[in-house]
Design a protein around this motif. Sequence first.
Motif, PDB file in Angstrom:
ATOM      1  N   LEU A 197       0.832  -1.210   0.000  1.00  0.00           N
ATOM      2  CA  LEU A 197       0.000   0.000   0.000  1.00  0.00           C
ATOM      3  C   LEU A 197       0.867   1.261   0.000  1.00  0.00           C
ATOM      4  N   TYR A 198       1.944   1.249   0.771  1.00  0.00           N
ATOM      5  CA  TYR A 198       2.854   2.397   0.821  1.00  0.00           C
ATOM      6  C   TYR A 198       3.509   2.626  -0.552  1.00  0.00           C
ATOM      7  N   VAL A 199       4.033   1.552  -1.137  1.00  0.00           N
ATOM      8  CA  VAL A 199       4.673   1.664  -2.453  1.00  0.00           C
ATOM      9  C   VAL A 199       3.665   2.156  -3.491  1.00  0.00           C
ATOM     10  N   ASN A 200       2.428   1.695  -3.414  1.00  0.00           N
ATOM     11  CA  ASN A 200       1.388   2.146  -4.335  1.00  0.00           C
ATOM     12  C   ASN A 200       1.143   3.647  -4.193  1.00  0.00           C
ATOM     13  N   ASP A 201       1.083   4.159  -2.956  1.00  0.00           N
ATOM     14  CA  ASP A 201       0.868   5.595  -2.743  1.00  0.00           C
ATOM     15  C   ASP A 201       2.057   6.418  -3.254  1.00  0.00           C
ATOM     16  N   VAL A 202       3.270   5.916  -3.038  1.00  0.00           N
ATOM     17  CA  VAL A 202       4.455   6.622  -3.547  1.00  0.00           C
ATOM     18  C   VAL A 202       4.409   6.658  -5.070  1.00  0.00           C
ATOM     19  N   ASN A 203       4.092   5.534  -5.694  1.00  0.00           N
ATOM     20  CA  ASN A 203       3.991   5.456  -7.146  1.00  0.00           C
ATOM     21  C   ASN A 203       2.888   6.371  -7.672  1.00  0.00           C
ATOM     22  N   GLU A 204       1.769   6.412  -6.982  1.00  0.00           N
ATOM     23  CA  GLU A 204       0.641   7.255  -7.385  1.00  0.00           C
ATOM     24  C   GLU A 204       1.040   8.737  -7.381  1.00  0.00           C
ATOM     25  N   ALA A 205       1.793   9.154  -6.376  1.00  0.00           N
ATOM     26  CA  ALA A 205       2.202  10.562  -6.268  1.00  0.00           C
ATOM     27  C   ALA A 205       3.081  10.997  -7.434  1.00  0.00           C
ATOM     28  N   THR A 206       3.851  10.084  -8.003  1.00  0.00           N
ATOM     29  CA  THR A 206       4.738  10.445  -9.117  1.00  0.00           C
ATOM     30  C   THR A 206       3.986  10.651 -10.428  1.00  0.00           C
ATOM     31  N   LYS A 207       2.727  10.265 -10.489  1.00  0.00           N
ATOM     32  CA  LYS A 207       1.930  10.405 -11.716  1.00  0.00           C
ATOM     33  C   LYS A 207       1.347  11.810 -11.876  1.00  0.00           C
ATOM     34  N   TYR A 208       1.409  12.617 -10.824  1.00  0.00           N
ATOM     35  CA  TYR A 208       0.829  13.960 -10.846  1.00  0.00           C
ATOM     36  C   TYR A 208       1.890  14.988 -11.211  1.00  0.00           C
ATOM     37  N   GLU A 209       1.472  16.000 -11.977  1.00  0.00           N
ATOM     38  CA  GLU A 209       2.377  17.086 -12.347  1.00  0.00           C
ATOM     39  C   GLU A 209       1.669  18.423 -12.177  1.00  0.00           C
ATOM     40  N   TYR A 210       2.437  19.417 -11.764  1.00  0.00           N
ATOM     41  CA  TYR A 210       1.948  20.788 -11.642  1.00  0.00           C
ATOM     42  C   TYR A 210       2.502  21.602 -12.802  1.00  0.00           C
ATOM     43  N   GLU A 211       1.696  22.531 -13.267  1.00  0.00           N
ATOM     44  CA  GLU A 211       2.119  23.399 -14.358  1.00  0.00           C
ATOM     45  C   GLU A 211       1.723  24.833 -14.008  1.00  0.00           C
ATOM     46  N   VAL A 212       2.642  25.767 -14.228  1.00  0.00           N
ATOM     47  CA  VAL A 212       2.322  27.184 -14.047  1.00  0.00           C
ATOM     48  C   VAL A 212       1.590  27.631 -15.307  1.00  0.00           C
ATOM     49  N   VAL A 213       0.335  28.042 -15.160  1.00  0.00           N
ATOM     50  CA  VAL A 213      -0.461  28.498 -16.302  1.00  0.00           C
ATOM     51  C   VAL A 213      -0.217  29.990 -16.519  1.00  0.00           C
ATOM     52  N   ALA A 214      -0.277  30.784 -15.440  1.00  0.00           N
ATOM     53  CA  ALA A 214      -0.088  32.234 -15.560  1.00  0.00           C
ATOM     54  C   ALA A 214       0.290  32.819 -14.213  1.00  0.00           C
ATOM     55  N   ILE A 215       1.091  33.868 -14.274  1.00  0.00           N
ATOM     56  CA  ILE A 215       1.413  34.662 -13.084  1.00  0.00           C
ATOM     57  C   ILE A 215       1.202  36.119 -13.462  1.00  0.00           C
TER      58      ILE A 215
END
Length: 162
Positions: free
Chosen positions: A22-40
């Motif tokens: 379960l821990y490894v799954n949560d760590v793996n899941e977190a790496t699938k997300y990305e943040y992008e700066v749209v505008a400042i």
Amino acid sequence: MNKKKIITILSIIPLLLVIIGLYVNDVNEATKYEYEVVAIKYPTSEKVIIADGLSSLRIRMKLTKNNEPVGGHTINIFASNGSLPSSRVVTAENGWFDFYYYPYLYVNEKVSPLEDVTIYFQDESNSKVFLIPAKYELVIPVKKPEESNNKYDWEGYEIIGE
């Protein structure tokens, strides 16, 4: 070893393997997300923060998972200096979230040293069991305010260290 100890050990091992999985799954899941700066939206034409304690930045970000927008996730936001009116936002269906950042007031190097601001993001909604947030850091350069504005704000106060 007696039979009771062996049975106890053999029953604990699968439980530990499930927890580790379960821990490894949560760590793996977190790496699938990305943040992008749209505008400042900066207060001036320069792409910097003015450490005047007054001006603000409006920032729009986007959260994606496997290049698809993620809606309904709660994002915690922290700033290394300055303030945020809200430290938690929820992403829209298109993955966007907006927030304001208000800079600190530069007085002098002893009272409030001039340093770049780092804004930290953590998605508290991406984990299933353990809190392993998808993280991101945005660093924005900081510039001293005009001297006249700075002195006016502190006129009549004793500034220790000068």
